[in-house]
Design a protein around this motif. Structure first.
Motif, PDB file in Angstrom:
ATOM      1  N   LEU A 124      44.495  55.887  46.316  1.00 14.77           N
ATOM      2  CA  LEU A 124      44.692  54.497  46.735  1.00 14.77           C
ATOM      3  C   LEU A 124      43.644  53.596  46.075  1.00 14.77           C
ATOM      4  N   SER A 125      42.376  54.003  46.130  1.00 17.10           N
ATOM      5  CA  SER A 125      41.309  53.216  45.496  1.00 17.10           C
ATOM      6  C   SER A 125      41.528  53.082  43.990  1.00 17.10           C
ATOM      7  N   ILE A 175      35.798  49.005  51.080  1.00 19.36           N
ATOM      8  CA  ILE A 175      36.725  50.092  51.355  1.00 19.36           C
ATOM      9  C   ILE A 175      37.105  50.157  52.842  1.00 19.36           C
ATOM     10  N   GLU A 185      44.241  50.563  43.393  1.00 20.52           N
ATOM     11  CA  GLU A 185      43.718  49.224  43.684  1.00 20.52           C
ATOM     12  C   GLU A 185      42.790  48.746  42.581  1.00 20.52           C
ATOM     13  N   TYR A 186      42.008  49.668  42.045  1.00 17.92           N
ATOM     14  CA  TYR A 186      41.101  49.310  40.953  1.00 17.92           C
ATOM     15  C   TYR A 186      41.874  48.765  39.751  1.00 17.92           C
ATOM     16  N   LEU A 199      30.569  46.740  40.125  1.00 17.75           N
ATOM     17  CA  LEU A 199      31.764  46.643  40.962  1.00 17.75           C
ATOM     18  C   LEU A 199      31.516  47.358  42.285  1.00 17.75           C
ATOM     19  N   ARG A 232      39.608  45.954  51.383  1.00 18.16           N
ATOM     20  CA  ARG A 232      39.957  46.862  50.282  1.00 18.16           C
ATOM     21  C   ARG A 232      39.948  46.178  48.918  1.00 18.16           C
ATOM     22  N   GLN A 233      39.339  45.015  48.828  1.00 26.58           N
ATOM     23  CA  GLN A 233      39.285  44.335  47.534  1.00 26.58           C
ATOM     24  C   GLN A 233      38.101  44.828  46.710  1.00 26.58           C
ATOM     25  N   TRP A 234      38.347  44.991  45.419  1.00 25.84           N
ATOM     26  CA  TRP A 234      37.265  45.243  44.474  1.00 25.84           C
ATOM     27  C   TRP A 234      36.647  43.888  44.142  1.00 25.84           C
ATOM     28  N   ALA A 259      36.974  39.713  41.907  1.00 24.81           N
ATOM     29  CA  ALA A 259      37.181  40.543  40.712  1.00 24.81           C
ATOM     30  C   ALA A 259      37.561  39.715  39.496  1.00 24.81           C
ATOM     31  N   ASN A 260      38.266  38.614  39.716  1.00 29.06           N
ATOM     32  CA  ASN A 260      38.745  37.840  38.568  1.00 29.06           C
ATOM     33  C   ASN A 260      37.784  36.709  38.177  1.00 29.06           C
ATOM     34  N   GLN A 265      33.805  48.132  46.140  1.00 31.21           N
ATOM     35  CA  GLN A 265      35.070  47.940  46.843  1.00 31.21           C
ATOM     36  C   GLN A 265      34.801  47.882  48.342  1.00 31.21           C
ATOM     37  N   ALA A 307      42.940  59.137  49.699  1.00 31.99           N
ATOM     38  CA  ALA A 307      42.067  57.959  49.694  1.00 31.99           C
ATOM     39  C   ALA A 307      41.642  57.601  48.270  1.00 31.99           C
ATOM     40  N   GLN A 334      43.629  45.363  40.709  1.00 29.42           N
ATOM     41  CA  GLN A 334      42.758  44.216  40.989  1.00 29.42           C
ATOM     42  C   GLN A 334      41.806  43.890  39.852  1.00 29.42           C
ATOM     43  N   VAL A 335      41.360  44.930  39.139  1.00 23.84           N
ATOM     44  CA  VAL A 335      40.301  44.710  38.157  1.00 23.84           C
ATOM     45  C   VAL A 335      40.802  44.769  36.717  1.00 23.84           C
TER      46      VAL A 335
END
Lengths: 88, 998
Positions: free
Chosen positions: B736-737, A60, B740-741, A56, A64-66, A84-85, A58, B733, B744-745
């Motif tokens: 936030l990550s 950043i 998001e993790y 994985l 900002r998408q993983w 990610a999906n 990001q 920071a 999104q994941v």
């Protein structure tokens, strides 16, 4: 410095990204009875592979998408990047 | 001083511009376009320094980046720079340079005694000599080695110069502007590719500047000049001289250092000294050429022994004779070109050729010019100490083992040519597995790993015709692949002299009874005998031989020594070179200044600086600032001669007594929106979130999956599906990550989104018993009574026409509010609060008072949530839900987390009520126990309690819950303090929390 294709933004330099670990690890479901060993494996145990690795990252300093990166840990060759999906 | 060795009618230097400079305090002059090396040679100066180990006299060996020993300390514009190659450094007016590695001076060097002690300094002497006694290492050996190591002295002053970084993208990067580089650049540029051409030297053209060839109807030099002129006009081409591509990294990222001002007496205003280019190239052409190999013979390090190609370059580019009685020692045709140049300029050379009877055009030309040529001849040893005065020469047998007719011959320089070594460093760095080419006895690039192609002599191609054809083709092919254009340039015709085979012979045997030192590595003083010792002692791998002898480990990275070392090992071991393999090439190809690598990221620019919109006001109000992560925050507002202690005490006291205001803009803020926002919070925080009503705030703690507290903060429900989360300044920071993790994941099914709003809002915390009265005045139309806006309540208001969010939350433990307005209005809000607060005795307070207030309240923060503690340790176990699952919950069952005497936060007060306890002190039972004294806990935060007017600290203590009332000692070995303390509750002020609810 690696050159990574963000599935959302395109090719960008590595300094825009943060590494986020092994993408094949699945978090156990919430509220599920689970043994100490299983939980320990999830929290602490990671393989240190030589060769193809799904990981994985990001974006950043970007969208900002993983997302997932299939990379050779020895040569740094990047074979594929996925949202990610998506699955390989 | 006169320029006795300068020729009148040859060279590319500007004779109209004389430049004066100093070397070792003595004045000389040269011309614009000279290097230090060429100017000194023009003045007949050959002694430049002393060698690394034996302090033997050192002269000039090369004419550029390959130079192993003509290194000086340079003084420029009040700065001193070490490790400057005289063969690269261009002259500028007022330049000063001094020799390195010698004391008291280069002519009389005490260290030269090592030369006579050399029997004691064999290969591996570091490993053998400094082993015992052990106690000597620290005091005797290490300082001695340190002093003896390195070339020159690094400046300890702050570097005032400016260095820049630049990022560039191109279709094709061409490294080297010799014939192959020019041809491939031209072909690719004409085909529409965006090309960067980099040349290390000041002049473009490489060997075309010195070789006697014709391209089309022009000389090589004229052709190079016309191509460069045309390239300079093309908008799709960047051409850079004085620019060394020194590193080839992953994914076709190359780094180049451009020396913008090093050739000028002073850096121009608005111009950097050096610029580091990060170049991402789609394709790379390596046209880095080749470096001449030395031949090895006795005392081959004597000043005056020089590469034959360097002698030719000094002659043709700088108009300088390296000697007037040159001896040319060669195993191939290249030496003849140098000899012919000498002859044409009125100097009679003697050629010693190791070959028996070679035949080629250039040899014929030399014969026709009546040059004295001795075939099957070698130099046995150079004679002379500080300069070559003569040479011992001999005839060599066909098997190259026996010497006969040994005689002395007068000469003042020995120009050596041992054929050519392709410069494969960049290709090797890119991951290319190089291969050994038996025809040229050297390694060349093999299968490319990245998008790199090597052309010209760097690829082992030594004829101009083939080089040009190949380079034009590659430039065209690679550009076509990228641009899809099809504009092909025809290859010009070439006139050059054909040469014949070189001799596979590099190391002259010692005559019977002689023990001359024969050097392989000139910078690290590694001789043939050192390698022999290493092999005798059992070292076999070339990597081990390298490290044991330090062969090729100097700053020149073995540019002139590697292959000869390999050849020697292979001869002794009776193997062929490819079986030995070569050592790994690593960037940088040539030394790069630390300044260029660091660039602008120095001092205040080493990290970004974030300031709140109220910063200007703080500054004008005498704030003393402190760095909080990347933020700059007021620590206290200094009144008169107040110290930090006095000022923060005054500010904290005023909060407890009246009202204070603190800039809390730096707190991390995250907007959370979506129908599943509550569900997300419920999974992220340890406590329950599904039933929080709109208009209410709640304090929450979030864990990592391993059960350790990650962060805390309040989150407020602004409307049905809209939450406002605050995080600590430091963790903003990461949190936030983290969110998001999971969104999104891990749980993509959750319909929720998060975004940072830290910089969108300015925040002011208003705290103290008078805060409600002040708030009422700020928002006259709002019901701010305890019923209208209760503790943990939220409302929105109109602050003199500006939208404001009002939270009734408290970090200080007092009745308190936090007002947020849009960042642009932060300053306005702050001024209104100060102005209207005057009648309630308001004072601004900084981070020091903020800490004091939270510590004496027992409110945990960063120093307790330090990545090692779980909720229980922080007395936050009441916030851990037993009913629902959340991130990290399963880990809280771990044995270590549930033991009876698990650590817990407590308060600590010194028994004398006077001595402040240093943060980080250890808590122990017995202050005088034998070491190691068993440690029960540690002081996490200390303050002067303004409520009780005595020192107070928080500590994380084993079995904290049962330790209240115990007497312990706080030990700080760093501050040499031992303080008797009593353990008390962590809630030292208002333990029931009545004030926040009042």
């Amino acid at each position: 410095m690696l050159h990574i294709k963000c599935p959302h933004c395109g090719m960008r330099s590595q300094n825009e990204f943060a590494y986020g670990g092994d993408a094949s690890v699945k978090r156990p479901e919430l509220n599920k009875e689970i043994s100490d060993l299983e939980w320990d494996n999830f929290v602490y145990l990671r393989k240190s592979l030589r060769g193809k690795h799904l990981e994985l990252w990001q974006h950043i300093s970007g969208c900002r998408q993983w997302f997932k990166v299939q990379r050779d840990t020895a040569t740094h060759e990047i074979f594929k990047t996925l949202k990610a999906n998506e699955d390989i | 001083m006169s320029q006795n060795f300068r020729l009148k009618n040859i060279g590319l230097i500007n004779r109209d511009k004389k430049i004066s400079f100093k070397f070792n305090g003595k004045s000389y002059f040269g011309y614009e376009g000279d290097t230090i090396a060429s100017a000194l040679l023009a003045n007949g100066v050959h002694l430049i320094g002393r060698s690394f180990k034996y302090h033997r006299p050192r002269g000039f060996f090369g004419s550029g980046v390959d130079e192993p020993y003509a290194i000086v300390q340079l003084y420029r514009n009040g700065e001193s720079v070490a490790n400057i190659k005289t063969t690269e450094q261009e002259l500028f007016e007022g330049l000063e340079a001094t020799s390195v590695n010698c004391w008291p001076n280069v002519n009389f060097d005490i260290g030269a005694i090592n030369n006579f002690l050399k029997i004691f300094l064999p290969a591996g002497f570091y490993y053998k000599t400094f082993m015992w006694p052990k106690s000597f290492w620290h005091k005797v050996y290490e300082p001695f080695i340190r002093k003896a190591a390195g070339f020159g002295v690094a400046s300890t002053k702050h570097d005032k110069e400016r260095y820049e970084h630049k990022y560039e993208y191109c279709d094709l990067l061409v490294a080297g502007s010799g014939p192959s580089g020019l041809a491939s650049t031209y072909a690719a540029a004409k085909n529409g590719a965006r090309v960067i051409l980099a040349e290390d030297k000041p002049r473009f053209g490489g060997t075309l500047l010195t070789s006697e060839v014709n391209i089309g109807n022009q000389t090589g030099k004229e052709w190079a000049e016309s191509i460069i002129a045309e390239l300079k006009e093309m908008p799709n081409v960047i051409i850079k001289n004085r620019s060394q591509v020194f590193g080839y990294y992953d994914h076709n990222m190359l780094v180049m250092s451009e020396r913008i001002s090093d050739h000028l007496p002073k850096t121009k205003k608005y111009s950097p000294k050096e610029r580091l280019w990060y170049i991402r190239a789609k394709e790379v052409i390596i046209s880095s050429g080749s470096i001449e190999r030395p031949l090895i013979f006795g005392n081959n390090d004597t000043p005056g022994v020089i590469l034959s190609s360097a002698a030719k370059e000094y002659l043709k580019v700088y108009g300088v004779l390296v000697g007037k009685k040159p001896l040319i020692f060669t195993n191939n045709d290249s030496g003849y070109e140098t000899a012919v140049e000498f002859k044409k300029n009125g100097v009679d050379p003697v050629i010693l050729d190791t070959r028996k009877n070679p035949k080629s055009e250039i040899i014929n030309e030399a014969k026709n010019l009546d040059i004295d040529i001795k075939f099957s001849y070698v130099v046995v040893a150079a004679k002379g100490y500080k300069k070559v005065r003569s040479a011992e020469i001999a005839k060599i047998s066909e098997d190259k083992k026996e010497l006969s007719i040994i005689e002395n011959i007068n000469c003042d320089c020995i120009c050596v040519s041992g054929f050519w070594t392709p410069t494969i460093h960049l290709a090797s760095q890119s991951g290319n597995k190089t291969k050994f080419n038996k025809d040229i006895d050297a390694f060349v690039p093999g299968q490319s790993k990245q998008e790199e192609t090597t052309v010209g002599s760097a690829n082992g191609i030594f004829t101009l015709e083939e080089t040009l054809k190949n380079s034009f083709d590659m430039g065209y092919e690679l550009s076509k692949k990228i641009t899809k254009n099809d504009n092909k340039i025809s290859v010009p015709s070439v006139v050059e002299k054909k040469s014949t085979e070189h001799d596979k012979f590099w190391c002259v045997p010692l005559p019977k009874g002689k023990n001359y030192k024969r050097f392989l590595d000139f910078q690290n003083d590694v001789a043939v005998s050192d390698v022999e010792i290493a092999l005798k002692e059992g070292y076999r791998s070339i990597e081990h031989v390298k490290r044991y002898t330090t062969l090729g480990m100097a700053t020149d990275q073995g540019k002139t020594s590697n292959l000869n070392g390999l050849q020697l090992v292979s001869n002794i071991e009776n193997k062929i070179v490819p079986e030995i393999g070569h050592t790994t090439f690593r960037p940088p190809y040539t030394p790069v200044t630390i300044g260029a690598i660091v660039g602008r990221e120095v001092g205040k620019h080493s990290k970004p600086t974030r300031k709140s919109p109220i910063h200007k006001w703080h500054n004008e109000s005498n704030a003393v600032f402190v760095d909080a992560g990347v933020w700059v925050r007021p620590r206290y507002y200094k009144q008169g001669n107040e110290t930090l202690f006095e000022g923060s005490k005054r500010e904290a006291t005023n909060v407890r007594k009246n009202v204070g205001v603190c800039d809390v803009t730096t707190l991390g803020k995250i907007d959370i929106k979506g129908p599943d926002a509550a569900e997300l919070l419920n999974r992220v925080y340890t406590n329950a979130w599904l039933k929080l009503p709109v208009g209410k705030a709640r304090y929450g703690v979030m864990l990592r999956e391993d059960g350790i507290v990650m962060d805390d903060g309040t989150t407020t429900r602004i409307s049905e599906n809209h939450y406002h989360m605050t995080t600590t300044t430091a963790q903003a920071a990461n949190v936030l990550s983290h969110l998001e993790y999971y969104i999104q994941v891990v749980w993509p099914e959750l319909n929720v989104n998060v975004v940072s709003t830290t910089e969108q809002w300015a925040g002011a915390a208003i705290a103290g018993p008078n805060s409600r009265k002040l708030l009422q005045k700020l928002f006259p139309n709002l019901d701010v009574s305890n019923e209208g806006l209760p503790f943990m309540g939220y409302t929105e208001g109109n602050l003199f026409g500006i939208f404001a969010r009002i939270f009734r939350i408290s970090f200080s433990g007092e009745l308190a509010y936090e007002v947020n307005v849009g960042s642009d209005n932060g300053n306005f809000m702050w001024k209104k609060i100060i102005e209207i607060g005057k009648e309630f005795e308001i004072q601004p307070y900084g981070t020091e008072a903020l800490s004091t207030l939270r510590i004496e309240m027992g409110h945990v923060a960063g120093s307790e949530l330090d990545g090692r503690t779980i909720p229980y340790d922080n007395s936050l176990e009441g916030l851990v839900s037993k009913k629902k699952d959340f991130i990290g919950k399963r880990s809280l069952n771990r044995k270590a987390f549930t033991v009876e005497d698990r650590q817990k936060v407590v308060g600590v007060v010194p028994i004398d009520k006077k001595t402040s306890i240093p943060e980080g002190s250890h808590l122990v039972k017995d202050a005088n126990a034998k070491l190691p004294n068993p440690k029960l806990g540690y002081i996490s935060a200390s303050c002067w309690s303004v409520e009780h007017d005595n020192p107070f600290s928080l500590a994380i203590l084993r079995d904290g819950k049962n330790m209240i009332g115990q007497k312990l000692f706080a030990l700080s070995p760093l501050k040499n303090k031992s303080i008797a303390v009593e353990i008390v509750s962590s809630h030292y002020v208002d333990p029931k929390g009545e004030r926040v609810r009042s």
